[in-house]
Scaffold this motif. Structure first.
Motif, mmCIF file in Angstrom:
data_model
loop_
_atom_site.group_PDB
_atom_site.id
_atom_site.type_symbol
_atom_site.label_atom_id
_atom_site.label_comp_id
_atom_site.label_asym_id
_atom_site.label_seq_id
_atom_site.Cartn_x
_atom_site.Cartn_y
_atom_site.Cartn_z
ATOM 1 N N ILE A 1 0.862 -1.187 0.000
ATOM 2 C CA ILE A 1 0.000 0.000 0.000
ATOM 3 C C ILE A 1 0.895 1.232 0.000
ATOM 4 O O ILE A 1 1.713 1.421 0.902
ATOM 5 N N VAL A 2 0.764 2.038 -1.033
ATOM 6 C CA VAL A 2 1.664 3.171 -1.218
ATOM 7 C C VAL A 2 1.042 4.455 -0.676
ATOM 8 O O VAL A 2 1.707 5.280 -0.057
ATOM 9 N N ARG A 3 -0.232 4.653 -0.939
ATOM 10 C CA ARG A 3 -0.928 5.870 -0.498
ATOM 11 C C ARG A 3 -2.389 5.544 -0.307
ATOM 12 O O ARG A 3 -2.918 4.631 -0.940
ATOM 13 N N GLN A 4 -3.026 6.322 0.541
ATOM 14 C CA GLN A 4 -4.477 6.294 0.615
ATOM 15 C C GLN A 4 -4.919 7.730 0.842
ATOM 16 O O GLN A 4 -4.125 8.566 1.263
ATOM 17 N N GLY A 5 -6.165 8.025 0.573
ATOM 18 C CA GLY A 5 -6.638 9.386 0.812
ATOM 19 C C GLY A 5 -7.914 9.649 0.048
ATOM 20 O O GLY A 5 -8.340 8.832 -0.774
ATOM 21 N N ALA A 6 -8.518 10.787 0.361
ATOM 22 C CA ALA A 6 -9.789 11.129 -0.265
ATOM 23 C C ALA A 6 -9.741 12.551 -0.801
ATOM 24 O O ALA A 6 -9.203 13.446 -0.161
ATOM 25 N N GLY A 7 -10.327 12.747 -1.966
ATOM 26 C CA GLY A 7 -10.509 14.082 -2.537
ATOM 27 C C GLY A 7 -11.995 14.386 -2.587
ATOM 28 O O GLY A 7 -12.828 13.481 -2.501
ATOM 29 N N ALA A 8 -12.324 15.683 -2.718
ATOM 30 C CA ALA A 8 -13.738 16.068 -2.834
ATOM 31 C C ALA A 8 -13.984 16.625 -4.235
ATOM 32 O O ALA A 8 -13.398 17.642 -4.616
ATOM 33 N N ARG A 9 -14.820 15.905 -4.982
ATOM 34 C CA ARG A 9 -15.085 16.306 -6.377
ATOM 35 C C ARG A 9 -16.036 17.510 -6.386
ATOM 36 O O ARG A 9 -17.108 17.433 -5.789
#
Ligand SMILES: Cc1cc2nc3c(=O)[nH]c(=O)nc-3n(C[C@H](O)[C@H](O)[C@H](O)COP(=O)(O)OP(=O)(O)OC[C@H]3O[C@@H](n4cnc5c(N)ncnc54)[C@H](O)[C@@H]3O)c2cc1C
Length: 336
Positions: free
Chosen positions: A270-278
């Protein structure tokens, strides 16, 4: 007759602002690009994208305008960005969810049915697990971060003045193009954020040449090969503007669905995780909104990469000739 050029300020260096700056600079306008954060993309939604260029698959839930503009979007990316990968998209379902594949086929066009044997020939990494597949040959994808960096370099090479760490309202410009994404809510009151969580993994064992979407009644998911062993596993669609870390539940759902697609993901790092808001308007349609000396380009929702180049062409045509396409030149619903 020589075309009249303008002094134009673009606010926001996400995928939308970068395409605006590049297109207008290439057409001879004097462009300054303002980005609030000193480090480009640090607070943008854009690096979280897939970034699939999928106008056909999106027909399942999006209006026809996305498909129609999206075809041009793929052509423009291919013209400008050598990293655009045009290998199509695969949509698959497990045997027990075969009806989902029929439903998806009815809702979308531009696909070809693959039997399990055909699927094994096209994408050996998905052999022996699915009831069949739909292949959307005209679709494409890219890795978002290298693409954003490429656009930033291209913008600088075109002579655009870059003002990083400057979120003020530009003063000395004939025209301001506002591409602030969700930050433009102060002036576009119906704009909202739709949270998308995703995980990026690295695997030397999984080998996929094109994005695949798994139709699953509870955990629909897609996997996008970004190259160099990186895969983006996404994405949730949640009515929330929270960004940052993803929840344990979403991590479990995304990772276990990826494991169902290909058990070789078990060994992935697992390299990265995260959330963006469209950024999205209530009808999830993109908008170009001209108001005295100001043009907002926003609400690209799940289609920012797909549509950014097309909206840049439409803005350039409007600036130069006054032409408007009623499909996208629409006011914020709060103003009507
Ligand atoms: C998980 C996920 C998956 C996605 N997958 C896809 C996909 O596969 N295909 C696709 O086409 N789209 C996809 N999207 C959607 C796409 O990422 C968005 O539509 C797109 O990033 C929106 O871009 P933007 O430039 O409008 O906004 P942003 O990327 O948010 O950029 C806005 C910029 O404006 C800057 N800014 C804010 N205020 C100011 C100010 N006052 N002055 C100057 N600058 C300012 C911000 O810092 C930011 O850099 C996905 C999104 C998510 C979250």
């Amino acid at each position: 007759m020589a075309r009249r050029t303008h002094s134009i300020a673009v606010r926001g260096a996400g995928v939308v602002g970068l395409w605006q700056a590049l297109t207008l600079a290439r057409r001879g306008h004097a462009v300054t690009l303002y980005e609030r954060t000193p480090h480009p993309f640090a607070e943008a939604c854009s690096p979280y994208a897939g970034a699939m260029l999928a106008p056909r698959c999106e027909e399942e839930s999006a209006e026809g305008v996305i498909r129609d503009l999206g075809k041009r979007g793929i052509a423009l990316w291919r013209e400008v960005y050598p990293g655009t990968i045009a290998n199509g998209t695969l949509v698959v379902a497990l045997h027990r969810d075969r009806a989902e594949l029929d439903r998806f086929a009815r809702m979308t066009g531009g696909h070809q049915r693959l039997s399990p044997t055909d699927l094994a020939a096209v994408e050996p990494g998905l052999a022996d697990r699915f009831a069949g597949a739909l292949l959307y040959e005209e679709e494409a994808h890219l890795a978002p971060e290298p693409a954003l960096r490429f656009l930033l370099d291209a913008v600088i090479a075109e002579g655009v003045t870059l003002r990083l760490g400057d979120g003020e309202m530009p003063k000395a410009a004939d025209l301001v193009i506002d591409c602030r994404g969700l930050a433009a809510k102060d002036e576009l009151p119906t704009l909202r954020g739709v949270r998308g969580e995703r995980v990026v993994v690295r695997s030397r064992e999984v080998d996929l040449a094109r994005p695949m979407r798994l139709l699953h009644p509870r955990f629909p998911l897609y996997v996008v090969p970004w190259g160099d062993g990186l895969y983006m596993i996404g994405a949730t669609v949640i009515e929330s503007e929270e960004t940052g870390a993803i929840t344990l539940r979403s991590a479990l759902d995304l990772l276990s669905a990826a494991y169902a697609v290909n058990p070789a993901f078990a060994e992935a790092e697992i390299v990265r995780q995260g959330a963006g808001a469209r950024p999205a308007f209530p009808d999830n349609r993109p908008r170009i909104i001209p108001r005295k000396g100001y043009i907002y380009v926003n609400g690209l929702y799940r289609h920012g990469f797909l549509l950014a180049p097309v909206l840049a062409d439409l803005v350039a045509a409007y600036v130069e000739t006054g032409a408007t396409d009623p499909e996208v030149f629409r006011e914020d619903p709060a103003q009507r």
